[in-house]
Design a protein around this motif. Structure first.
Motif, mmCIF file in Angstrom:
data_model
loop_
_atom_site.group_PDB
_atom_site.id
_atom_site.type_symbol
_atom_site.label_atom_id
_atom_site.label_comp_id
_atom_site.label_asym_id
_atom_site.label_seq_id
_atom_site.Cartn_x
_atom_site.Cartn_y
_atom_site.Cartn_z
ATOM 1 N N ASP A 63 -3.671 -7.247 -0.836
ATOM 2 C CA ASP A 63 -4.571 -7.037 -1.938
ATOM 3 C C ASP A 63 -3.812 -7.816 -3.299
ATOM 4 O O ASP A 63 -4.467 -8.518 -4.268
ATOM 5 C CB ASP A 63 -4.738 -5.723 -2.328
ATOM 6 C CG ASP A 63 -5.751 -4.982 -1.371
ATOM 7 O OD1 ASP A 63 -6.458 -5.885 -0.750
ATOM 8 O OD2 ASP A 63 -5.633 -3.836 -1.043
ATOM 9 N N PHE A 64 -2.441 -7.501 -3.423
ATOM 10 C CA PHE A 64 -1.759 -8.055 -4.576
ATOM 11 C C PHE A 64 -1.779 -9.644 -4.477
ATOM 12 O O PHE A 64 -2.062 -10.327 -5.276
ATOM 13 C CB PHE A 64 -0.289 -7.711 -4.600
ATOM 14 C CG PHE A 64 -0.072 -6.472 -5.259
ATOM 15 C CD1 PHE A 64 -0.787 -6.036 -6.429
ATOM 16 C CD2 PHE A 64 0.670 -5.257 -4.474
ATOM 17 C CE1 PHE A 64 -0.569 -4.814 -6.786
ATOM 18 C CE2 PHE A 64 0.851 -4.058 -4.929
ATOM 19 C CZ PHE A 64 0.138 -3.964 -6.175
ATOM 20 N N HIS A 65 -1.737 -10.122 -3.288
ATOM 21 C CA HIS A 65 -1.590 -11.732 -3.139
ATOM 22 C C HIS A 65 -3.075 -12.230 -3.630
ATOM 23 O O HIS A 65 -3.046 -13.356 -4.273
ATOM 24 C CB HIS A 65 -1.639 -12.053 -1.512
ATOM 25 C CG HIS A 65 -1.438 -13.420 -1.602
ATOM 26 N ND1 HIS A 65 -2.151 -14.200 -0.636
ATOM 27 C CD2 HIS A 65 -0.543 -14.410 -1.548
ATOM 28 C CE1 HIS A 65 -1.753 -15.572 -0.692
ATOM 29 N NE2 HIS A 65 -0.654 -15.600 -1.242
ATOM 30 N N ALA A 97 3.178 10.897 -3.602
ATOM 31 C CA ALA A 97 2.686 9.480 -3.372
ATOM 32 C C ALA A 97 3.282 8.976 -1.852
ATOM 33 O O ALA A 97 4.455 9.226 -2.136
ATOM 34 C CB ALA A 97 2.652 8.532 -4.386
ATOM 35 N N SER A 98 2.382 8.204 -1.356
ATOM 36 C CA SER A 98 2.952 7.505 -0.457
ATOM 37 C C SER A 98 3.687 6.345 -0.981
ATOM 38 O O SER A 98 3.641 5.865 -1.960
ATOM 39 C CB SER A 98 1.895 7.197 0.801
ATOM 40 O OG SER A 98 1.104 6.366 0.033
ATOM 41 N N LEU A 99 4.467 5.413 0.147
ATOM 42 C CA LEU A 99 4.949 4.269 -0.316
ATOM 43 C C LEU A 99 3.888 3.306 -0.684
ATOM 44 O O LEU A 99 4.172 2.817 -2.013
ATOM 45 C CB LEU A 99 5.773 3.611 0.885
ATOM 46 C CG LEU A 99 6.447 2.382 0.485
ATOM 47 C CD1 LEU A 99 7.201 2.559 -0.818
ATOM 48 C CD2 LEU A 99 7.167 1.747 1.413
ATOM 49 N N ALA A 100 2.889 3.260 -0.268
ATOM 50 C CA ALA A 100 1.847 2.260 -0.590
ATOM 51 C C ALA A 100 1.182 2.681 -1.859
ATOM 52 O O ALA A 100 1.119 1.826 -2.869
ATOM 53 C CB ALA A 100 0.697 1.978 0.471
ATOM 54 N N GLU A 101 1.043 4.212 -2.401
ATOM 55 C CA GLU A 101 0.609 4.655 -3.358
ATOM 56 C C GLU A 101 1.424 4.384 -4.558
ATOM 57 O O GLU A 101 1.073 4.000 -5.791
ATOM 58 C CB GLU A 101 0.083 5.828 -3.398
ATOM 59 C CG GLU A 101 -1.109 6.247 -2.393
ATOM 60 C CD GLU A 101 -1.227 7.708 -2.254
ATOM 61 O OE1 GLU A 101 -2.370 8.217 -2.304
ATOM 62 O OE2 GLU A 101 -0.348 8.521 -2.151
ATOM 63 N N GLN A 128 0.052 0.478 5.776
ATOM 64 C CA GLN A 128 -0.594 0.529 4.202
ATOM 65 C C GLN A 128 -0.107 -0.455 3.434
ATOM 66 O O GLN A 128 -0.757 -1.083 2.585
ATOM 67 C CB GLN A 128 -0.414 2.005 3.825
ATOM 68 C CG GLN A 128 -1.402 3.126 4.415
ATOM 69 C CD GLN A 128 -1.216 4.332 3.895
ATOM 70 O OE1 GLN A 128 -0.100 4.528 3.444
ATOM 71 N NE2 GLN A 128 -2.020 5.079 4.006
ATOM 72 N N VAL A 129 1.307 -0.697 3.474
ATOM 73 C CA VAL A 129 2.014 -1.724 2.621
ATOM 74 C C VAL A 129 1.404 -3.099 2.913
ATOM 75 O O VAL A 129 1.434 -3.814 1.967
ATOM 76 C CB VAL A 129 3.411 -1.442 2.558
ATOM 77 C CG1 VAL A 129 4.337 -2.362 2.036
ATOM 78 C CG2 VAL A 129 3.746 0.055 2.212
ATOM 79 N N ARG A 130 1.480 -3.452 4.133
ATOM 80 C CA ARG A 130 0.795 -4.642 4.431
ATOM 81 C C ARG A 130 -0.551 -4.953 3.997
ATOM 82 O O ARG A 130 -0.650 -6.291 3.389
ATOM 83 C CB ARG A 130 1.040 -4.878 6.097
ATOM 84 C CG ARG A 130 2.316 -5.050 6.698
ATOM 85 C CD ARG A 130 2.159 -5.010 8.147
ATOM 86 N NE ARG A 130 3.298 -5.231 8.878
ATOM 87 C CZ ARG A 130 3.247 -5.246 10.224
ATOM 88 N NH1 ARG A 130 2.403 -4.860 10.816
ATOM 89 N NH2 ARG A 130 4.513 -5.654 10.787
ATOM 90 N N LEU A 165 7.107 -8.129 -2.694
ATOM 91 C CA LEU A 165 6.294 -7.514 -1.667
ATOM 92 C C LEU A 165 5.403 -8.712 -1.357
ATOM 93 O O LEU A 165 5.144 -9.005 0.064
ATOM 94 C CB LEU A 165 5.673 -6.420 -2.359
ATOM 95 C CG LEU A 165 4.309 -5.721 -1.271
ATOM 96 C CD1 LEU A 165 4.980 -5.316 -0.162
ATOM 97 C CD2 LEU A 165 3.650 -4.702 -2.159
ATOM 98 N N VAL A 166 4.766 -9.415 -2.004
ATOM 99 C CA VAL A 166 3.735 -10.292 -1.750
ATOM 100 C C VAL A 166 4.461 -11.531 -0.829
ATOM 101 O O VAL A 166 3.908 -11.917 0.133
ATOM 102 C CB VAL A 166 3.145 -11.171 -2.901
ATOM 103 C CG1 VAL A 166 2.028 -12.209 -2.528
ATOM 104 C CG2 VAL A 166 2.082 -10.164 -3.411
ATOM 105 N N ASN A 167 5.835 -11.946 -1.120
ATOM 106 C CA ASN A 167 6.188 -12.932 -0.550
ATOM 107 C C ASN A 167 6.942 -12.634 0.890
ATOM 108 O O ASN A 167 7.309 -13.418 1.669
ATOM 109 C CB ASN A 167 7.461 -13.657 -1.425
ATOM 110 C CG ASN A 167 7.050 -14.440 -2.603
ATOM 111 O OD1 ASN A 167 5.662 -14.928 -2.464
ATOM 112 N ND2 ASN A 167 7.339 -14.495 -3.499
ATOM 113 N N THR A 168 6.633 -11.277 1.155
ATOM 114 C CA THR A 168 7.056 -11.026 2.728
ATOM 115 C C THR A 168 5.955 -11.140 3.654
ATOM 116 O O THR A 168 5.994 -11.040 4.852
ATOM 117 C CB THR A 168 7.181 -9.451 2.848
ATOM 118 O OG1 THR A 168 6.108 -8.782 2.750
ATOM 119 C CG2 THR A 168 8.399 -9.112 1.775
ATOM 120 N N SER A 169 4.733 -11.606 3.116
ATOM 121 C CA SER A 169 3.683 -11.854 3.825
ATOM 122 C C SER A 169 3.721 -13.391 4.567
ATOM 123 O O SER A 169 4.211 -14.213 3.913
ATOM 124 C CB SER A 169 2.257 -11.829 2.989
ATOM 125 O OG SER A 169 1.184 -12.354 3.627
#
Length: 182
Positions: free
Chosen positions: A65-67, A112-116, A58-60, A17-21
């Motif tokens: 946040d994870f990054h 839950a949503s995908l981000a949650e 939300q996922v972006r 996920l982080v590496n999609t940024s």
């Protein structure tokens, strides 16, 4: 690392996920809903039916946040950042067995949503890593021009490149050529 399948899988998911940024040195990996749907499919994120533009936004935000957790200057800062993320996440632990995987834990709430979903499962995986005193395993690639993140799973915590076949090989070839020129 002494983690079960679900923790290892969640750690790999948060890395992907982080590496999609674009902040990791590449192109936007979640440019549209099709990219998000492909991420969900590739990472086998369960319980997600339809995706919306809101999910994408939300996922972006979550990946950034994870990054920040991965690039924290010290463990105390990583703990603070992760606690902030987890405080805003509905967590409902449950045992589950699906898609051919053995019994494992999910931490996201049923609706839950995908981000949650990602915040709960990936956040808990990172929390376990920090609790085990393994913060230094959260790394950023050492290759110039690459800022991809990874979890160093080597025994002696010596991994420095996100991928030995790309960045690692590129750096080894560059070092070899520099030696040959000298």
């Amino acid at each position: 690392m002494p983690f079960g399948h679900d923790m290892v899988y969640s750690l790999a998911t948060v890395v992907d996920l982080v590496n999609t940024s674009p902040s990791t040195g590449g192109d936007e990996g979640l440019a549209d809903l099709d990219d998000l749907a492909e991420f969900v499919r590739a990472r086998q994120v369960s319980g997600i039916e339809a995706l919306t533009p809101r999910d994408l936004g939300q996922v972006r935000m979550l990946r950034e946040d994870f990054h920040r957790v991965f690039t924290a200057t010290d463990q105390a800062n990583a703990v603070r950042l992760l606690n902030t993320l987890l405080a805003d996440t509905r967590i409902t632990p449950s045992l589950t067995e699906h898609d051919g995987h053995p019994v494992h834990m999910h931490y996201f709430a049923p609706d839950a949503s995908l981000a949650e979903h990602l915040a709960a499962d990936c956040g808990i995986a990172l929390a376990h890593l920090l609790v085990e005193g393994e913060w230094e395993r959260l790394r950023t690639c050492s290759a110039p021009g690459c800022a991809r993140v990874f979890v160093d799973e080597s025994r002696n915590r010596s991994r420095v490149y996100c991928d030995s076949r790309t960045c690692g090989n590129r750096m080894h070839v560059a070092a070899y050529r520099a030696r040959r020129r000298a």
